[in-house]
Design a protein around this motif. Sequence first.
Motif, mmCIF file in Angstrom:
data_model
loop_
_atom_site.group_PDB
_atom_site.id
_atom_site.type_symbol
_atom_site.label_atom_id
_atom_site.label_comp_id
_atom_site.label_asym_id
_atom_site.label_seq_id
_atom_site.Cartn_x
_atom_site.Cartn_y
_atom_site.Cartn_z
ATOM 1 N N GLN A 23 -0.811 52.391 15.844
ATOM 2 C CA GLN A 23 -1.357 52.316 14.477
ATOM 3 C C GLN A 23 -1.929 53.665 14.041
ATOM 4 O O GLN A 23 -1.757 54.090 12.895
ATOM 5 C CB GLN A 23 -2.432 51.233 14.392
ATOM 6 C CG GLN A 23 -1.905 49.818 14.570
ATOM 7 C CD GLN A 23 -2.084 49.334 16.001
ATOM 8 O OE1 GLN A 23 -2.064 50.120 16.938
ATOM 9 N NE2 GLN A 23 -2.250 48.037 16.162
ATOM 10 N N GLN A 76 0.823 56.017 12.922
ATOM 11 C CA GLN A 76 1.372 55.722 11.597
ATOM 12 C C GLN A 76 0.400 56.124 10.485
ATOM 13 O O GLN A 76 0.806 56.675 9.458
ATOM 14 C CB GLN A 76 1.705 54.228 11.497
ATOM 15 C CG GLN A 76 2.867 53.797 12.357
ATOM 16 C CD GLN A 76 4.161 54.486 11.959
ATOM 17 O OE1 GLN A 76 4.615 54.375 10.816
ATOM 18 N NE2 GLN A 76 4.759 55.214 12.886
ATOM 19 N N ALA A 132 -7.733 51.907 12.609
ATOM 20 C CA ALA A 132 -6.354 51.452 12.750
ATOM 21 C C ALA A 132 -6.202 50.667 14.042
ATOM 22 O O ALA A 132 -6.233 51.235 15.127
ATOM 23 C CB ALA A 132 -5.404 52.656 12.746
ATOM 24 N N SER A 172 -5.391 46.246 15.735
ATOM 25 C CA SER A 172 -4.981 44.865 15.469
ATOM 26 C C SER A 172 -6.141 43.882 15.582
ATOM 27 O O SER A 172 -6.045 42.754 15.113
ATOM 28 C CB SER A 172 -3.871 44.458 16.448
ATOM 29 O OG SER A 172 -4.295 44.657 17.796
ATOM 30 N N LEU A 199 -7.194 48.796 8.545
ATOM 31 C CA LEU A 199 -5.934 48.078 8.450
ATOM 32 C C LEU A 199 -6.226 46.584 8.354
ATOM 33 O O LEU A 199 -7.298 46.116 8.741
ATOM 34 C CB LEU A 199 -5.060 48.366 9.668
ATOM 35 C CG LEU A 199 -4.573 49.809 9.855
ATOM 36 C CD1 LEU A 199 -3.543 49.870 10.975
ATOM 37 C CD2 LEU A 199 -3.987 50.377 8.567
ATOM 38 N N MET A 258 -6.378 43.644 9.828
ATOM 39 C CA MET A 258 -6.355 43.223 11.230
ATOM 40 C C MET A 258 -7.238 41.996 11.437
ATOM 41 O O MET A 258 -7.990 41.588 10.544
ATOM 42 C CB MET A 258 -6.853 44.361 12.109
ATOM 43 C CG MET A 258 -8.322 44.705 11.893
ATOM 44 S SD MET A 258 -8.897 46.063 12.927
ATOM 45 C CE MET A 258 -8.471 47.473 11.898
ATOM 46 N N PRO A 276 0.012 50.921 7.470
ATOM 47 C CA PRO A 276 -0.773 52.022 8.023
ATOM 48 C C PRO A 276 -0.475 53.374 7.381
ATOM 49 O O PRO A 276 -1.382 54.195 7.214
ATOM 50 C CB PRO A 276 -0.395 52.017 9.515
ATOM 51 C CG PRO A 276 0.882 51.261 9.595
ATOM 52 C CD PRO A 276 0.845 50.269 8.490
#
Length: 218
Positions: free
Chosen positions: A95, A98, A149, A151, A174, A176, A191
């Motif tokens: 992440q 990106q 960034a 999850s 992000l 998430m 991202p």
Amino acid sequence: MEVINLICKDEPGVLRDIAGTVAKHGGNIKYVQQFIIEKGRRKGNALIYMEIDIDRMGALISDLDSLDSVLEVTTPPSFDEIYGSRVIIIGGGAQVAQVAMGAINEADRHNIRGEKISVDTIPLVGEDTLADSVAAVSRLHRAAILVLAGSLMGGRITKEVEKLHEAGIPVIALNMAGSVPDVADLVVTDPVQAGTFAVMHVAKTAEFDLERVKGRRF
């Protein structure tokens, strides 16, 4: 604002003598960075970088150069002139990569026009490690915005994001799992777009105001 870079002996009292000399000339130290040089011909000596609010530099430089502990005095451009505002990206490796791609591409567009925007990234895992890194952003010189960034982020990380708001540093997250998106200024699914938004917020030549979309999800 004037800048002085000094190479000094690594011994007690050096910073005291330098700060006292600056004060004697009516200077106000706005920022100072000090570390021991680990490589090259100056290895083992100390490097002290200072940004000083002062009217006249000539006499100050002469007095600093006359100190026994000072080996070299130079007046380089400031970090702000060279590297400008900093976009900080923290989180998982894929992440982060990106987000960095979007940020670097966007920064390039603005830097070509004469701006100075730099992008700093670090891929990390673990709640405590991430929380400590987020907390450190408020201590980073010229840090302008943070992108988280990953999850899954919450717990201590969320608390540190709230403290960053108190320090005046906006946070983009992000989209998430976890509680971080609930406290971020902006939540972005893509991202690459998150990195682009971060730079657009910092850039003077971009027509983007994070305050106008604060709390939104894209």
